[in-house]
Design a protein around this motif. Structure first.
Motif, PDB file in Angstrom:
ATOM      1  N   ALA A   1       0.833  -1.213   0.000  1.00 37.23           N
ATOM      2  CA  ALA A   1       0.000   0.000   0.000  1.00 37.23           C
ATOM      3  C   ALA A   1       0.865   1.260   0.000  1.00 37.23           C
ATOM      4  N   GLY A   2       2.173   1.092   0.149  1.00 40.81           N
ATOM      5  CA  GLY A   2       3.081   2.248   0.184  1.00 40.81           C
ATOM      6  C   GLY A   2       2.935   3.038   1.463  1.00 40.81           C
ATOM      7  N   LEU A   3       2.768   2.334   2.576  1.00 42.63           N
ATOM      8  CA  LEU A   3       2.491   3.005   3.848  1.00 42.63           C
ATOM      9  C   LEU A   3       3.588   2.791   4.883  1.00 42.63           C
ATOM     10  N   ILE A   4       3.904   3.856   5.582  1.00 41.54           N
ATOM     11  CA  ILE A   4       4.811   3.751   6.724  1.00 41.54           C
ATOM     12  C   ILE A   4       3.938   3.825   7.964  1.00 41.54           C
ATOM     13  N   ARG A   5       3.932   2.727   8.707  1.00 44.77           N
ATOM     14  CA  ARG A   5       3.005   2.629   9.839  1.00 44.77           C
ATOM     15  C   ARG A   5       3.790   2.206  11.083  1.00 44.77           C
ATOM     16  N   LEU A   6       3.650   3.003  12.120  1.00 42.71           N
ATOM     17  CA  LEU A   6       4.288   2.655  13.381  1.00 42.71           C
ATOM     18  C   LEU A   6       3.602   1.425  13.956  1.00 42.71           C
ATOM     19  N   ILE A   7       4.381   0.522  14.534  1.00 36.67           N
ATOM     20  CA  ILE A   7       3.805  -0.682  15.123  1.00 36.67           C
ATOM     21  C   ILE A   7       3.229  -0.332  16.505  1.00 36.67           C
ATOM     22  N   GLY A   8       2.039  -0.824  16.787  1.00 30.68           N
ATOM     23  CA  GLY A   8       1.461  -0.640  18.125  1.00 30.68           C
ATOM     24  C   GLY A   8       0.784   0.711  18.282  1.00 30.68           C
ATOM     25  N   ASP A   9       0.621   1.132  19.545  1.00 30.37           N
ATOM     26  CA  ASP A   9      -0.062   2.398  19.811  1.00 30.37           C
ATOM     27  C   ASP A   9       0.870   3.561  19.463  1.00 30.37           C
ATOM     28  N   VAL A  10       0.432   4.359  18.502  1.00 35.55           N
ATOM     29  CA  VAL A  10       1.333   5.348  17.902  1.00 35.55           C
ATOM     30  C   VAL A  10       1.883   6.327  18.935  1.00 35.55           C
ATOM     31  N   GLU A  11       0.992   6.875  19.741  1.00 36.02           N
ATOM     32  CA  GLU A  11       1.462   7.889  20.692  1.00 36.02           C
ATOM     33  C   GLU A  11       2.487   7.294  21.660  1.00 36.02           C
ATOM     34  N   THR A  12       2.160   6.099  22.171  1.00 31.32           N
ATOM     35  CA  THR A  12       3.086   5.441  23.109  1.00 31.32           C
ATOM     36  C   THR A  12       4.448   5.213  22.466  1.00 31.32           C
ATOM     37  N   ARG A  13       4.427   4.752  21.233  1.00 26.39           N
ATOM     38  CA  ARG A  13       5.695   4.416  20.573  1.00 26.39           C
ATOM     39  C   ARG A  13       6.538   5.666  20.274  1.00 26.39           C
ATOM     40  N   TYR A  14       5.872   6.779  19.932  1.00 30.66           N
ATOM     41  CA  TYR A  14       6.633   8.016  19.741  1.00 30.66           C
ATOM     42  C   TYR A  14       7.169   8.527  21.078  1.00 30.66           C
ATOM     43  N   ARG A  15       6.339   8.399  22.112  1.00 31.53           N
ATOM     44  CA  ARG A  15       6.796   8.887  23.412  1.00 31.53           C
ATOM     45  C   ARG A  15       7.977   8.071  23.921  1.00 31.53           C
ATOM     46  N   GLU A  16       7.925   6.744  23.675  1.00 28.17           N
ATOM     47  CA  GLU A  16       9.051   5.881  24.060  1.00 28.17           C
ATOM     48  C   GLU A  16      10.351   6.358  23.441  1.00 28.17           C
ATOM     49  N   ASP A  17      10.268   6.734  22.181  1.00 30.39           N
ATOM     50  CA  ASP A  17      11.471   7.152  21.469  1.00 30.39           C
ATOM     51  C   ASP A  17      11.083   8.161  20.383  1.00 30.39           C
ATOM     52  N   PRO A  18      11.143   9.457  20.738  1.00 30.87           N
ATOM     53  CA  PRO A  18      10.727  10.497  19.789  1.00 30.87           C
ATOM     54  C   PRO A  18      11.519  10.507  18.474  1.00 30.87           C
ATOM     55  N   VAL A  19      12.719   9.916  18.491  1.00 25.36           N
ATOM     56  CA  VAL A  19      13.509   9.875  17.249  1.00 25.36           C
ATOM     57  C   VAL A  19      12.765   9.109  16.146  1.00 25.36           C
ATOM     58  N   ARG A  20      11.799   8.296  16.556  1.00 25.48           N
ATOM     59  CA  ARG A  20      11.002   7.574  15.545  1.00 25.48           C
ATOM     60  C   ARG A  20      10.285   8.545  14.603  1.00 25.48           C
ATOM     61  N   MET A  21      10.006   9.763  15.094  1.00 30.95           N
ATOM     62  CA  MET A  21       9.369  10.763  14.203  1.00 30.95           C
ATOM     63  C   MET A  21      10.332  11.148  13.085  1.00 30.95           C
ATOM     64  N   LEU A  22      11.598  11.295  13.451  1.00 27.94           N
ATOM     65  CA  LEU A  22      12.598  11.628  12.420  1.00 27.94           C
ATOM     66  C   LEU A  22      12.746  10.480  11.439  1.00 27.94           C
ATOM     67  N   ARG A  23      12.734   9.271  11.995  1.00 26.55           N
ATOM     68  CA  ARG A  23      12.887   8.091  11.137  1.00 26.55           C
ATOM     69  C   ARG A  23      11.704   7.995  10.163  1.00 26.55           C
TER      70      ARG A  23
END
Ligand code: ATP
Ligand code: MG
Length: 456
Positions: A180-202
């Motif tokens: 589908a050409g999608l970049i999708r964070l695994i799991g609960d998005v907010e939690t995963r970004y909060r765990e490691d904000p660098v994921r936003m850059l990635r």
């Protein structure tokens, strides 16, 4: 691009539901070798050898992450990462040329120099007590293959190539998302970004690099949480900024960083100016610099972070420089002061090492020296060790619309001219063109009045 159709027609039905709910399920989708496009010929021979050695020693071994994703998309992987159920010590024992890396979560680097392959043991998700304010502080528990998949960042980065039967294993719906050409964070998005904000850059880096789209939820939280990057270690943000800006997709990635409010967190001083002067000069200079950088990388030419940071910080430096000149500080010390102020504030957020900031300063100072061409100055500037970078920066300023094309053309000719021609070029400059200092008239000192005896 290698066609993915074959894989996807087989797994479509199965994986669609999985991609939608994005929650843990126990049985993965397994795509047999006959139904995907990755052949062993495309895999780094060194990585293959490691996989086989692990397998022959009775361990599970997989390629994982960017290399599987890139091979499926028809790109050449940057590096090949291996993951296994062997412990780091067991891996280390198996390979003579290997080193244990890291204090808390150990990895093994197998091979040396440019041929290093990272071998990691399956990791379990972090436990509750390993979070501080939502951020993961330790991530050091070994786990199963499935656990390893769920703790990865994006579904497309959690695909495993199994050396036993050359199949691809997908726990998180990565194959459907690739299709589908999608970049999708695994799991609960907010939690995963909060765990490691660098994921936003990635996330944005992968959009820029792969031309895929962000899944809605993965996208939605970025502007809200971008500010969290301010608390990340500055050294890590420096590493990430190089991946964002020096891997060939800088121009488009930069637009994304600006769009999602991340650029201003990474470069607050420049970011503040971009806000006030939308679409005007600072944006143009940075965009041109990044476009040039992308072209150089594409042509296999070297690029230096010093030049990149010179462009990214030029506008605030220029502004402060003007303020200091307005306070009657002479141009060079005024520029040096501006450079010190801007750099010291910037490195608190993105820790650009001194070896680069020293050159960045040289590039800026050369902007004044390039104007001063009288006497022997032009010859001296030409032999400056960073002349080329300074001159390139001048060209960049011209490209960005600064009225300096005469000066830039002069230097282009001067470099190529023979000595007599060079002399002519210098002598035919008027004093103002040559940037010569105005001659100060000596004022006659008044003779001090004879001291009166009375005043003593
Ligand atoms: P690149 O092409 O830039 O190397 P990559 O996806 O391989 O992309 P790496 O930094 O090499 O990126 O990381 C390898 C793998 O490790 C990723 O594919 C992902 O599965 C996992 N990973 C990396 N960083 C994170 C993170 N911050 N959180 C969770 N998983 C991560
Ligand atoms: Mg990688």
């Amino acid at each position: 691009m290698i066609s993915l159709k074959k894989i996807f027609s087989v797994v479509k039905k199965k994986s669609k539901n999985k991609a939608k709910d994005n929650t843990k399920q126990s049985d993965p989708i397994v795509i047999p070798r006959s139904q995907h496009s990755i052949s062993r010929k495309q895999i780094d021979p060194h990585a293959l050898k490691i996989l086989y050695r692990l397998k022959d020693a009775g361990f599970d071994a997989y390629l994982v992450g960017g290399c599987v994703r890139d091979l499926l998309l028809g790109h050449e992987p940057k590096d090949f990462d291996v993951t296994t159920n062997a412990s780091p010590e067991e891996v280390h024992k198996l390979f003579k040329k290997s080193r244990l890396i890291g204090r808390r979560f150990k990895l093994v680097h197998v091979g040396f120099g440019r041929n290093v392959i990272e071998v990691a043991t399956f990791r379990a998700p972090p436990e509750e007590d390993q979070h501080v304010d939502g951020r993961i502080m330790r991530d050091n528990v070994f786990g199963t293959l499935e656990q390893d998949a769920w703790r990865r960042d994006f579904t497309i980065n959690a695909l495993y190539y199994d050396i036993r039967d050359f199949s691809i294993i997908d726990y998180t719906g990565g194959i459907a998302d690739l299709e589908a050409g999608l970049i999708r964070l695994i799991g609960d998005v907010e939690t995963r970004y909060r765990e490691d904000p660098v994921r936003m850059l990635r996330a944005l880096r992968f959009v820029g690099k792969l031309g895929l789209r962000l899944d809605d939820e993965t996208e939605r939280f970025i502007p809200q949480l971008a500010h969290m990057l301010a608390d990340m270690p500055a050294a890590r943000l420096f590493d990430e900024s190089l991946k964002l800006y020096l891997t060939g997709n800088a121009a488009v990635t930069h637009e994304l960083l600006c769009h999602y409010g991340i650029f201003e967190v990474l470069f607050p001083q420049t970011g503040a100016l971009l806000h006030t002067e939308q679409d005007s000069f600072p944006r143009t200079l940075i965009t041109k610099a990044l476009e040039n950088t992308d072209i150089r990388i594409d042509e296999g030419k070297p690029v230096t972070p010093a030049f990149l940071f010179a462009a990214l910080m030029w506008e605030p430096v220029k502004q402060r420089w003007q303020e200091h000149k307005d306070r009657k500080i002479p141009p060079i010390p005024a520029l040096q002061r501006a450079a010190t102020e801007v750099i010291s504030e910037q490195v608190r957020r993105v820790a650009v090492p001194k070896r680069f900031t020293l050159m960045t300063r040289d590039i800026w100072t050369l902007q004044i020296r390039l104007e001063q061409r009288f006497g022997k100055k032009a010859y001296r500037t030409l032999t400056h060790p960073k002349f080329r970078a300074g001159y390139d920066f001048l060209l960049l300023r011209v490209q960005a619309g600064e009225p300096l094309s005469e000066l830039a053309d002069w230097w282009t000719m001067f470099q190529e001219a023979e000595e007599p021609q060079q002399q002519k070029m210098v002598s035919s400059l008027s004093a103002t063109q040559a940037g010569a200092p105005r001659k100060r008239r000596r004022r006659r000192r008044k003779k001090p009045a004879a001291k009166s005896v009375a005043s003593e």
